[in-house]
Design a protein around this motif. Structure first.
Motif, mmCIF file in Angstrom:
data_model
loop_
_atom_site.group_PDB
_atom_site.id
_atom_site.type_symbol
_atom_site.label_atom_id
_atom_site.label_comp_id
_atom_site.label_asym_id
_atom_site.label_seq_id
_atom_site.Cartn_x
_atom_site.Cartn_y
_atom_site.Cartn_z
ATOM 1 N N ARG B 152 0.807 -1.220 0.000
ATOM 2 C CA ARG B 152 0.000 0.000 0.000
ATOM 3 C C ARG B 152 0.842 1.273 0.000
ATOM 4 N NH1 ARG B 152 -1.727 0.943 5.816
ATOM 5 N NH2 ARG B 152 -3.565 1.797 4.856
ATOM 6 N N HIS B 153 2.119 1.119 0.292
ATOM 7 C CA HIS B 153 2.968 2.310 0.306
ATOM 8 C C HIS B 153 3.687 2.558 -1.009
ATOM 9 C CE1 HIS B 153 3.166 2.122 4.971
ATOM 10 N NE2 HIS B 153 2.049 2.635 4.503
ATOM 11 N N GLU C 226 -6.375 -10.193 3.214
ATOM 12 C CA GLU C 226 -6.182 -8.905 2.564
ATOM 13 C C GLU C 226 -7.095 -8.725 1.359
ATOM 14 O OE1 GLU C 226 -4.045 -6.303 3.368
ATOM 15 O OE2 GLU C 226 -3.968 -7.357 5.273
ATOM 16 N N ASP C 227 -7.248 -9.740 0.536
ATOM 17 C CA ASP C 227 -8.102 -9.617 -0.645
ATOM 18 C C ASP C 227 -8.416 -11.007 -1.173
ATOM 19 O OD1 ASP C 227 -9.264 -9.279 -3.169
ATOM 20 O OD2 ASP C 227 -8.203 -7.384 -3.473
ATOM 21 N N THR C 356 4.324 -5.182 10.066
ATOM 22 C CA THR C 356 3.862 -4.603 8.813
ATOM 23 C C THR C 356 2.958 -3.411 9.081
ATOM 24 O OG1 THR C 356 2.182 -6.298 8.781
ATOM 25 C CG2 THR C 356 4.039 -6.590 7.303
ATOM 26 N N ARG C 357 2.093 -3.563 10.084
ATOM 27 C CA ARG C 357 1.225 -2.441 10.386
ATOM 28 C C ARG C 357 2.018 -1.284 10.980
ATOM 29 N NH1 ARG C 357 -4.401 -3.246 10.402
ATOM 30 N NH2 ARG C 357 -4.894 -5.365 9.802
ATOM 31 N N ARG C 359 5.001 -0.484 10.236
ATOM 32 C CA ARG C 359 5.757 0.209 9.195
ATOM 33 C C ARG C 359 4.993 1.397 8.639
ATOM 34 N NH1 ARG C 359 7.326 -4.467 5.311
ATOM 35 N NH2 ARG C 359 7.520 -5.946 7.003
ATOM 36 N N GLU C 360 3.671 1.362 8.824
ATOM 37 C CA GLU C 360 2.873 2.477 8.336
ATOM 38 C C GLU C 360 3.312 3.795 8.949
ATOM 39 O OE1 GLU C 360 -1.235 1.667 9.017
ATOM 40 O OE2 GLU C 360 -0.925 -0.402 8.361
ATOM 41 N N GLU C 364 6.512 8.359 4.522
ATOM 42 C CA GLU C 364 6.634 8.185 3.078
ATOM 43 C C GLU C 364 5.477 7.379 2.499
ATOM 44 O OE1 GLU C 364 9.041 5.380 1.269
ATOM 45 O OE2 GLU C 364 9.219 4.103 3.024
ATOM 46 N N SER C 365 4.327 7.536 3.090
ATOM 47 C CA SER C 365 3.214 6.724 2.612
ATOM 48 C C SER C 365 2.439 7.468 1.540
ATOM 49 C CB SER C 365 2.285 6.359 3.766
ATOM 50 O OG SER C 365 1.496 7.468 4.104
ATOM 51 N N THR C 366 2.298 6.797 0.416
ATOM 52 C CA THR C 366 1.424 7.333 -0.620
ATOM 53 C C THR C 366 0.306 6.318 -0.772
ATOM 54 O OG1 THR C 366 2.862 6.219 -2.173
ATOM 55 C CG2 THR C 366 3.182 8.572 -1.912
ATOM 56 N N ASP C 367 -0.595 6.371 0.174
ATOM 57 C CA ASP C 367 -1.610 5.329 0.239
ATOM 58 C C ASP C 367 -2.567 5.373 -0.938
ATOM 59 O OD1 ASP C 367 -0.475 4.550 2.474
ATOM 60 O OD2 ASP C 367 -2.198 4.854 3.790
ATOM 61 N N VAL C 368 -2.277 4.549 -1.921
ATOM 62 C CA VAL C 368 -3.221 4.451 -3.018
ATOM 63 C C VAL C 368 -4.297 3.430 -2.652
ATOM 64 C CG1 VAL C 368 -3.482 4.023 -5.461
ATOM 65 C CG2 VAL C 368 -1.385 5.027 -4.594
ATOM 66 N N LEU C 369 -3.849 2.383 -1.969
ATOM 67 C CA LEU C 369 -4.816 1.367 -1.579
ATOM 68 C C LEU C 369 -5.395 1.754 -0.229
ATOM 69 C CD1 LEU C 369 -2.959 -1.922 -2.428
ATOM 70 C CD2 LEU C 369 -4.783 -0.824 -3.690
ATOM 71 N N LYS C 370 -6.684 1.696 -0.143
ATOM 72 C CA LYS C 370 -7.308 1.995 1.138
ATOM 73 C C LYS C 370 -7.396 0.725 1.959
ATOM 74 C CE LYS C 370 -10.894 4.287 -0.434
ATOM 75 N NZ LYS C 370 -12.292 4.611 -0.326
ATOM 76 N N GLU C 371 -7.289 0.876 3.237
ATOM 77 C CA GLU C 371 -7.399 -0.302 4.089
ATOM 78 C C GLU C 371 -8.830 -0.825 4.068
ATOM 79 O OE1 GLU C 371 -5.756 -1.889 8.225
ATOM 80 O OE2 GLU C 371 -5.695 0.230 7.823
#
Lengths: 307, 256, 373
Positions: B152-153, C226-227, C356-357, C359-360, C364-371
């Motif tokens: 996601r980053h 996740e999906d 992993t969570r 690391r958020e 530098e987060s460009t969150d294109v994917l929404k949680e």
């Protein structure tokens, strides 16, 4: 034959109450996609408050009707406040959080309400004062009390009122818009926070009425009564198709009928192997069956997985 | 010398009364880049979803590498050798880029619970191989430096690349890309073009849904055009571009 | 325990850290070994019992974590599997049926039976969406409890609400853990012995869970969480893999249940009500879903906290007001409920979320994917 009719009547009464509570679940789910786990406790609070007021006024010399009305008003007011606070404190801050977070706060609130009730009203069962008229009517060889008639009528009245509210008023339109698509509704000028608060308040008011009905019907109230009732009502909502108002009503009444007929006949059906104390099991079997064979509920919309 | 890899025969799919796909037949040859274009709502993604087993077709059949593809079984389709990406990127958002690709290797590997717990020699070797393959693929799509970042980053373009790497990890014969250039700028699109050509050179057949007509026309060997769920044209780009039905479908739009 | 985990992780990744890790492990081992003696002498046996229970809850929480944390399947009837393990032990090693089978047979049998129950529950329900699955599993848990409550007539199987008592204590190779054990002139009291047994098994479960997490299977679980559609398209047979999560999680519950029955000597349906399921779920979510050290922390906190409240609620009131104003039992649950709400409001991803969570937060987060999409 008259046993059958008697069970139908009992089922209808029980079902009306389930339906009222189920409406609270379904409205919140419809708008926020959240199972308001604490809703059953709101019913309990309603029952307890109403009962306390009645006990307080029972020797005041006021007419029974007025006493009940005051009790109901008090219960509705308290429940509305509780419902509003639950949403503000436990759900609103978590609207963007991972999905399980609001579920845990809901469980937390549930525990809090239950134990607050235990602190305030103690561990004991509270008996409903015998102030209600106990006249019985005869239908096809079965009896129905005035109280039961009143429960079914009032429940029907409230459900009709709710449906009119949702389909015929500005507010209702805003609610429907919010449940369709919150961001778009917001763009169209709907104040979502207000609508969500309103949904909780309405649901809680219905819960208060249901609480009074349960305690009057069973002549008893208890700090732990909300849990099972809430679970059953949720089942009813799922049965009808969660998020669907008419579905909650249908699901509630059906579940009431299934339970009361099931409890009445399970002994015969299983050759005496299972007795009526398995009553609570029906709700869950129904629930599991519905979800497996018709996950969208009886009249819910079919939600297909989108790729 | 071209043999048919995928033969779609009269695929039909409707939602309620809407015919999303109406007897669509097309065949994709081994080793080619095959474009599927059409206006919005023409049924391209629906075709992808039927092909990859996410939708159950209401008619027709798919023959892949000489055998009938199972319907409604995405994991079996993947096993048979069709991998895909999604129009609206579907990565495992909270897994690292590396892990995303490693998941792609799932279908070609075998370790079960016993192996996972005991770490027998075979499982250990397999795990090493998975890791190596994933690293390779991240290099291949040029995002090796982001291996440990959460999916996601990643930037939008990198997410598209990661999705392709994940698809390649399933070791496909046919790679189906659903609008891979959507939202990319010129430089990114050019890089994507090179990537797709490279994939074809490695012997993987590519099926491409794309809105960027320039990209499609420049890249594809053959193109099919869908309009209102029907195939209205299938030919080499030069011919398709001049087909009056196609031009009409696009309302004389951007095809020229 | 945490230190052990950290060192274990390090062991896998970096050889230079290995020596430090081994040192940490040894230190941790010593602490864990003497821990019951410290607790026993400083706080008394009732607290040592709580520590033993914490071990059982850690096993439960780790089992549920596979289902909820890894695979993302919200199971609210998990305690049913604990019940299956406990009742199996109770029926096979008590005067109720006059059976006294050995532990080494019953505990694995409990794991298997609970696993089968998990598969039975999972098979028809796994295609349901999140919330619905939660409610169905909740219903399943209640059904199991209602049956336990009522299967005393016409044939008495479970002895109904009275439950089954006089259950054989756990004994290993002829040594019963119910009495003090002498080893080389050293006496290990019963609660301590149980502690060591539970510790070993809990560590075993930790080990298995860590191994699973970093495997092909573990990655498939997380991918499904996740999906699911993307996971299918990657060739994952989501139904089987989910079923596996249910079965594995359930079998851990079965093991813990068997140990519980042997330890407690008594089982009744009341030990397996919905509140228990909720409690274990809270351990997982509150601790940090999907993160093994977080889940362990959750297990410890939620076992110990209510006890602290229980022991504190009475005396503190006495000190403050000179009498007990509020029912300590209600007060402790009230505080517990409050704690749940407050923690979730301020740490929605749990107290100790997975790396992993975390690391958020590194930016530098460009969150294109929404949680959650």
């Amino acid at each position: 034959m008259d046993i059958f009719i008697q069970q139908i009547i009992n089922g209808l009464v029980l079902g009306s109450i389930y339906a009222l509570v189920a409406l609270g679940y379904t409205m919140v789910y419809g708008i926020m996609g959240l199972i308001n786990f604490a809703h059953g406790e709101v019913v309990m609070i309603g029952a307890m408050v109403a009962l306390m007021v009645i006990k307080l006024l029972v020797n005041s010399g006021l007419p029974v009707f007025i006493i009940i009305l005051i009790a109901l008003a008090a219960a509705v007011a308290v429940c509305m406040a509780v419902g509003y606070s639950i949403e503000r404190i436990a759900y609103r801050p978590l609207r963007r959080a991972p999905k399980l977070a609001p579920l845990i706060t809901a469980i937390g609130v549930s525990i809090i309400l239950q134990n607050l009730a235990m602190l305030v009203w103690g561990r004991n069962y509270h008996a409903f004062p015998p102030i209600l008229p106990t006249s019985e009517h005869d239908i096809f060889g079965a009896t129905i009390t005035s109280l039961q008639v009143a429960i079914v009528l009032i429940a029907a009245l409230m459900m009709t009122g709710l449906i009119i509210l949702i389909h015929r008023t500005r507010l209702g339109r805003a609610m429907r818009a919010t449940s369709e698509n919150p961001p778009i509704a917001q763009l169209m000028g709907v104040n979502i926070n207000q609508i969500i608060s309103f949904t909780f308040v309405i649901g809680s008011a219905l819960a208060a009425v249901a609480g009074l009905m349960v305690s009057a019907n069973y002549s008893i109230a208890h700090y732990y009564m909300g849990f099972m009732l809430g679970l059953k009502a949720f089942t009813a909502a799922v049965l009808g198709g969660i998020g669907n108002i008419a579905g909650a009503v249908l699901g509630g009444i059906l579940l009431g009928l299934i339970e009361s007929l099931g409890a009445g006949y399970i002994g015969d059906l299983t050759g005496g192997f299972l007795g009526s104390h398995y009553q609570d099991i029906f709700a869950f079997f129904v629930l599991i069956g519905v979800l497996i064979f018709r996950p969208s509920g009886l009249i819910g919309e079919k939600v297909s997985e989108r790729a | 010398m071209s043999s048919v890899l995928l033969d779609a025969r009269a695929i039909a799919k409707h939602f309620g009364g809407v015919k999303a796909l109406h007897d669509v037949s097309l065949s994709i040859n081994q080793g080619e880049i095959y474009g599927l274009i059409g206006p919005n709502g023409a049924g391209k993604t629906t075709f992808f979803n039927v092909l990859t087993g996410l939708y159950h077709p209401d008619g027709g059949e798919l023959i892949f590498a000489g055998e009938k593809l199972p319907a409604s079984a995405p994991h079996k389709v993947a096993k048979r050798g069709i991998a895909r990406t999604f129009q609206n990127i579907r990565l495992f958002a909270n897994m690292s880029a590396m892990e995303n690709v490693m998941v792609g290797c799932h279908v070609r590997t075998h370790a079960g619970v016993f192996g996972a717990v005991v770490h027998d020699r075979r499982t250990t070797a397999e795990e090493v191989a998975i890791r190596r393959r994933a690293e390779e693929l991240l290099h291949y799509v040029n995002i090796a430096d982001r291996a440990d970042d959460l999916a996601r980053h990643l930037s939008y373009g990198d997410q598209r690349r990661l999705e392709i790497a994940r698809a390649l990890a399933t070791d496909p014969k046919l790679l189906a890309l659903d609008e891979p250039a959507a939202g990319m700028n010129g430089t990114e699109t050019e890089a994507l073009r090179e990537l797709i050509e490279g994939i074809r050179k490695d012997g993987i057949t590519v099926l491409l849904i794309e809105h960027d007509v320039k990209l499609v026309m420049g890249l594809c060997d053959r193109v099919a055009v869908l309009d209102y769920g029907e195939k209205i044209c299938e030919d080499v780009p030069a011919v398709v571009q001049k087909d009056p039905k196609v031009i009409e479908a696009y309302l004389g739009g951007s095809l020229a | 325990m945490m230190g052990f985990l950290a060192s274990f992780e390090a062991l896998r990744h970096d050889k230079r850290a290995a020596i430090a890790a081994i040192a940490a492990t040894v230190a941790m081992g010593i602490v864990l070994a003497v821990f019951p003696f410290i607790v026993g002498s400083a706080l008394g046996n009732s607290w040592l019992r709580i520590v033993d229970f914490a071990m059982l809850y850690i096993m439960l929480a780790l089992g549920l974590n596979i289902v909820v944390g890894f695979a993302g399947l919200l199971d609210m009837g998990y305690i049913a599997f604990y019940a299956v393990g406990a009742y199996l032990y109770a029926l096979l090693a008590s005067p109720h049926f006059g059976l006294h089978l050995p532990v080494w047979l019953i505990i694995p049998a409990g794991a298997v039976l609970a696993g089968i129950f998990g598969a039975l529950l999972g098979a028809p329900t796994l295609r349901l969406r999140g919330d619905y699955l939660a409610i169905v599993t909740l219903g399943f848990g209640e059904i199991v409890r209602i049956f336990l409550n009522n299967l005393n007539a016409p044939v008495n199987i479970t002895n109904g609400p009275q439950g089954i008592s006089g259950i054989d204590p756990i004994h290993l190779g002829g040594i019963t853990l119910a009495k003090p054990i002498s080893v080389l002139g050293f006496t290990i009291p019963s609660l301590h012995a149980y502690y060591y047994l539970f510790l070993v098994l809990a560590l075993g479960i930790v080990f298995v869970t860590i191994r699973l997490e970093n495997s092909r299977i573990g990655r498939a679980w997380v991918a499904i969480r996740e999906d699911e559609i993307a996971a299918k398209s990657c060739g994952i047979n989501t139904r089987n893999i989910k079923l596996l999560a249910f079965t594995m999680g359930a079998s851990f519950g079965g093991v813990a249940g068997g140990l519980f029955a042997g330890f407690q000597g008594f089982v009744s349906p009341e030990s397996f009500n919905l509140m228990e399921s909720v409690m274990v779920l809270c351990m997982v979510v509150l601790g940090g879903m999907g993160n093994i050290p977080g889940v362990i922390l959750g297990g410890i906190l939620l076992t110990v906290l209510p006890e602290v409240f229980r022991h504190g609620a009475g005396p503190v009131q006495m000190a403050l007001f000179g009498k007990i104003l509020l029912d300590p039992e209600a007060l402790r649950m009230l505080l517990f409920g409050l704690a749940l709400v407050v923690v979730m409001l301020y740490r929605p991803a749990g107290l100790w979320p997975s790396t992993t969570r975390r690391r958020e937060f590194k930016g530098e987060s460009t969150d294109v994917l929404k949680e959650g999409e």
